[in-house]
Design a protein around this motif. Structure first.
Motif, short mmCIF file in Angstrom:
data_model
loop_
_atom_site.label_atom_id
_atom_site.label_comp_id
_atom_site.label_asym_id
_atom_site.label_seq_id
_atom_site.Cartn_x
_atom_site.Cartn_y
_atom_site.Cartn_z
N ASP A 123 19.06 30.84 5.30
CA ASP A 123 19.31 29.35 5.04
C ASP A 123 20.65 28.94 5.86
OD1 ASP A 123 17.21 29.29 3.56
OD2 ASP A 123 18.38 29.27 1.80
N ILE A 124 21.53 29.83 5.80
CA ILE A 124 22.79 29.49 6.53
C ILE A 124 22.77 29.63 8.16
CG2 ILE A 124 24.15 31.59 6.17
CD1 ILE A 124 26.74 29.73 5.43
N LYS A 125 21.95 30.48 8.53
CA LYS A 125 21.72 30.89 9.91
C LYS A 125 21.13 29.76 10.61
CE LYS A 125 20.60 34.32 13.25
NZ LYS A 125 19.77 35.56 13.68
N ARG A 126 20.22 29.19 10.09
CA ARG A 126 19.58 27.94 10.65
C ARG A 126 20.42 26.90 10.82
NH1 ARG A 126 14.96 25.49 7.85
NH2 ARG A 126 14.39 24.65 9.78
N VAL A 127 21.43 26.54 9.89
CA VAL A 127 22.36 25.37 9.89
C VAL A 127 23.40 25.74 10.93
CG1 VAL A 127 23.82 24.06 8.38
CG2 VAL A 127 21.70 24.78 7.50
N GLU A 155 18.97 21.31 3.32
CA GLU A 155 20.20 21.14 4.01
C GLU A 155 19.80 20.99 5.68
OE1 GLU A 155 21.08 23.89 0.62
OE2 GLU A 155 19.38 23.80 2.21
N TYR A 156 19.06 21.71 6.25
CA TYR A 156 18.62 21.85 7.74
C TYR A 156 18.18 20.43 8.06
CZ TYR A 156 16.81 23.17 12.06
OH TYR A 156 16.63 23.55 13.60
N THR A 157 17.00 19.72 7.33
CA THR A 157 16.80 18.63 7.40
C THR A 157 17.67 17.37 7.37
OG1 THR A 157 14.27 19.07 6.70
CG2 THR A 157 15.00 16.85 6.65
N GLU A 158 18.73 17.48 6.45
CA GLU A 158 19.72 16.46 6.21
C GLU A 158 20.72 16.62 7.73
OE1 GLU A 158 21.75 15.65 2.44
OE2 GLU A 158 21.00 17.39 2.06
N PHE A 159 21.09 17.95 7.98
CA PHE A 159 22.09 17.80 9.16
C PHE A 159 21.05 17.29 10.31
CE2 PHE A 159 24.52 20.87 6.60
CZ PHE A 159 25.84 20.15 6.81
N GLN A 160 19.88 17.54 10.41
CA GLN A 160 19.19 17.22 11.63
C GLN A 160 19.16 15.74 11.84
OE1 GLN A 160 15.15 18.71 11.40
NE2 GLN A 160 15.47 19.70 13.52
N GLU A 161 18.84 15.06 10.77
CA GLU A 161 18.95 13.55 10.70
C GLU A 161 20.41 12.87 10.87
OE1 GLU A 161 18.33 9.97 7.29
OE2 GLU A 161 17.28 11.93 7.00
N TRP A 162 21.38 13.77 10.37
CA TRP A 162 22.82 13.11 10.76
C TRP A 162 23.21 13.24 12.17
CZ3 TRP A 162 25.04 16.09 5.78
CH2 TRP A 162 24.93 15.29 4.80
N MET A 163 22.84 14.50 12.67
CA MET A 163 23.12 14.60 14.09
C MET A 163 22.38 13.85 15.01
SD MET A 163 23.29 19.05 14.20
CE MET A 163 24.38 19.65 13.12
N LEU A 179 22.06 25.36 14.16
CA LEU A 179 21.83 23.85 14.44
C LEU A 179 23.29 23.11 15.01
CD1 LEU A 179 19.83 21.48 14.32
CD2 LEU A 179 20.56 21.11 12.12
N HIS A 180 24.47 23.54 14.21
CA HIS A 180 25.51 23.01 14.59
C HIS A 180 26.04 23.55 16.08
CE1 HIS A 180 26.00 21.84 10.43
NE2 HIS A 180 27.12 21.25 10.61
N VAL A 181 25.98 24.73 16.50
CA VAL A 181 26.37 25.24 17.66
C VAL A 181 25.61 24.60 18.68
CG1 VAL A 181 26.33 27.21 19.02
CG2 VAL A 181 27.27 27.38 16.53
#
Length: 599
Positions: free
Chosen positions: A355-359, A295-303, A362-364
């Motif tokens: 897992d959720i803390k990293r994501v 999930e972290y990698t997916e969000f990195q790419e989207w951002m 990343l959002h913040v």
């Protein structure tokens, strides 16, 4: 004398020009008169007419005052005494996915008897071509049927014969007929994902029932295995679905992503409409990661490739916009809502916190809003520990962006205080209206009285939006959801909420308009019919504020307007209804039954 005359002509022309400019600025493009206009402002104003200019509300007021804004070019509509409300805004509706599949699905939404539902299965099986499936993908409850029960595998097999068929109830269970089992190669030796099972009878034979206990992966996988529509059919399907939403008074929706729905590939139907300027609905979307553990990698790419508030480089005036991440941020922190199975515990998944803390961090760090799927108060309390840590580590930066919990059926007052302290919000959906009986069976009648505690959330001043969680869980129809908020009853008319948790009609409508606009940071531009707000509104088939409570379920739009443009008309406004292409493919259930049923 000549100079004087020329000067006089110039002054008269200048004054005339100014008067004309002033007149033009105060005249309306569209007026609706003889209505019961619910402005939904803080004063709960009810008036007679509304004027629109350049897609925004120019004024509301008496018929006499609004008619003063009419010019020769103004379009006038007589409401014939009907109630006019701000357009409904569903804060959690899977719009892009719903549009992607609408033409392929047989909807049991609103069907009154199991006998009728099975007859629809039989008729659809007869017209479904080889290589395609009959599919009923959510939006119904066994308690809406006169029979108050699920269909049996035998009944489904009898109705559908050798045409592969898949019937889904929430994310709790599904039925495959024998032809469906054969088509997917499922037999008694097929292994189910952990936390799910293929039901077997006393002789060890598959019944065709798929059980999420509570892991719904077994259900997701079978939906994903069904043949898709072509791109042309998908675009047509999206148009049909959005027209269906308009017919129910919906002018905006906030898309919560969803499993098996990849961005940007699976958003094509809606994206093509948006690029062509053909969106009849305002759509904000959150991105839902698909790859468990990545999930972290997916969000990195989207951002890296997308900006919130935009769609790539296109900003379509609040018509199609990216809002942030969620409703799942990390699959290991998923809190499934299957009330037919035991409550899931995050403690059983050792990596969920990391897992959720990293994501979230990343959002913040990137200034992205986020929303988190959480059914149970215990899960919310655990996730709040993480959110508080991130807020502390970022010196309060988390509190400067929008973030919220979705669902929150058993959130406690202590957790609500923590959410408020962090400037968070909540979006509630009508899942209890479709599964409340099973919730009571598992968790007890007392716990259902405040599930979720909508009145308390409002009284505490926590931002709150309302929605359905359509199309796979609840129906996309907003009116049974509003009825549930007001009456506390399920679609089977079972009383869930106690009196102290019931909302007035005005408060329930507020949650479905301005309350939901908060979720997408749009509360200052839509949700009320005050001057300067977007001219998104609907004329109703009956008076929401005065009809008998149960009749709220049956409300529809007779006219829906988005940005001052008519996007739907029926009954006396049928001639204003924009032309819609014929439903394709020819075997589509929508061609024969439409969408929401009143059978």
């Amino acid at each position: 004398m000549k100079r004087f005359i020329l000067l006089l002509i110039f002054i008269v022309a200048l004054v005339s020009c100014k008067q004309e400019t002033k007149s033009n600025s105060e005249t309306a493009d569209l007026i609706v008169t003889n209505a019961k206009v619910a402005v939904m402002d803080n004063n709960k104003t009810i008036t007679e007419a509304i004027a629109v200019r350049d897609g925004k509300v120019l004024a509301t007021g008496s018929n006499e005052d609004i008619l003063k804004l009419k010019s020769n070019s103004t379009k006038s509509i007589d409401a014939n005494g009907r109630t006019l409300i701000p357009g409904l805004n569903d804060s959690h509706l899977h719009l892009t996915r719903g549009g992607r599949f609408f033409n392929a699905e047989l909807r049991w939404d609103g069907v009154k008897s199991l006998k009728t539902a099975l007859q629809m299965l039989k008729e659809q099986a007869a017209r479904t071509p080889k290589g395609q499936w009959v599919r009923v993908i959510g939006g119904w409850s066994p308690f809406q049927f006169e029979e108050k029960r699920f269909p049996t595998p035998q009944e489904i097999n009898k109705a559908t014969g050798d045409v592969p068929t898949y019937v889904l109830y929430l994310y709790s269970r599904a039925w495959l007929n024998q032809a469906g089992l054969n088509a997917l190669g499922i037999d008694k030796n097929t292994k189910a994902p952990t936390g799910s099972s293929f039901e077997k009878d006393a002789n060890g034979k598959l019944t065709g029932v798929l059980l999420a206990e509570p892991n719904p992966t077994i259900l997701y996988a079978r939906i994903g295995a069904l043949p898709p529509l072509t791109q042309e059919q998908m675009v047509n399907s999206t148009k049909q679905f959005y027209r269906e939403l308009n017919s129910l008074g919906i002018t905006s929706g906030i898309d919560a992503g969803g499993g098996g729905h990849k961005f940007p590939k699976d958003y094509t139907g809606t994206k093509l409409l948006a690029d062509a300027g053909e969106m009849p609905i305002r759509l904000s979307y959150y991105l839902f990661p698909q790859n468990k553990g990545a999930e972290y990698t997916e969000f990195q790419e989207w951002m890296t490739n997308n900006r919130v508030g935009h769609n790539g480089e296109i900003h379509l005036d609040h018509g199609y916009e990216l809002e942030g991440g969620g409703e799942f941020l990390a699959w290991s922190a998923g809190d499934f809502e299957n009330f037919l199975a035991p409550q899931p515990l995050l403690e059983d998944r050792p990596t969920w916190r990391k897992d959720i803390k990293r994501v979230i961090r990343l959002h913040v760090d990137n200034g992205w809003p986020f929303r988190i799927h959480a059914t149970y108060g215990e899960s919310i309390a655990n996730i709040l520990d993480v959110i508080e840590e991130v807020n502390k580590e970022t010196n309060g930066k988390l509190m400067s962006e929008r973030w919220l919990f979705d669902h929150a059926e058993t959130v406690s007052e202590n957790e609500l205080k923590r959410i408020k302290a962090l400037n968070g919000g909540i979006a509630v959906q009508a899942r209890m209206a479709y599964a409340g009986e099973f919730f009571v069976e598992r968790h007890g009648v007392d716990k259902a009285k405040q599930a979720p505690p909508v009145k308390k959330i409002m009284e505490m001043g926590i931002p709150l939006g309302a929605g359905t969680d359509g199309t796979r869980v609840a129906s996309y129809n907003p009116w049974p959801a509003l009825y549930w908020l007001i009456s506390g009853k399920t679609v089977g008319d079972f009383q869930l909420s106690e009196a102290s948790n019931l909302l007035s009609r005005e408060d329930a409508l507020y949650l479905y308009t301005k309350g939901s606009a908060w979720v997408s940071k749009e509360e200052n531009i839509k949700g009320t019919l005050e001057k300067g707000m977007y001219a998104d509104f609907t004329l109703l088939s009956n008076d929401y504020f005065t009809i008998p409570e149960k009749q709220i379920n049956d409300l529809k739009a007779v006219l829906t307007v988005v940005g001052g443009n008519v996007v739907y008309g029926s009954q006396e406004y049928q001639n204003m209804n924009p032309k819609l292409p014929e439903v394709i493919p020819n075997w589509s259930p929508v061609k024969y039954y439409g969408g929401y049923q009143n059978k």
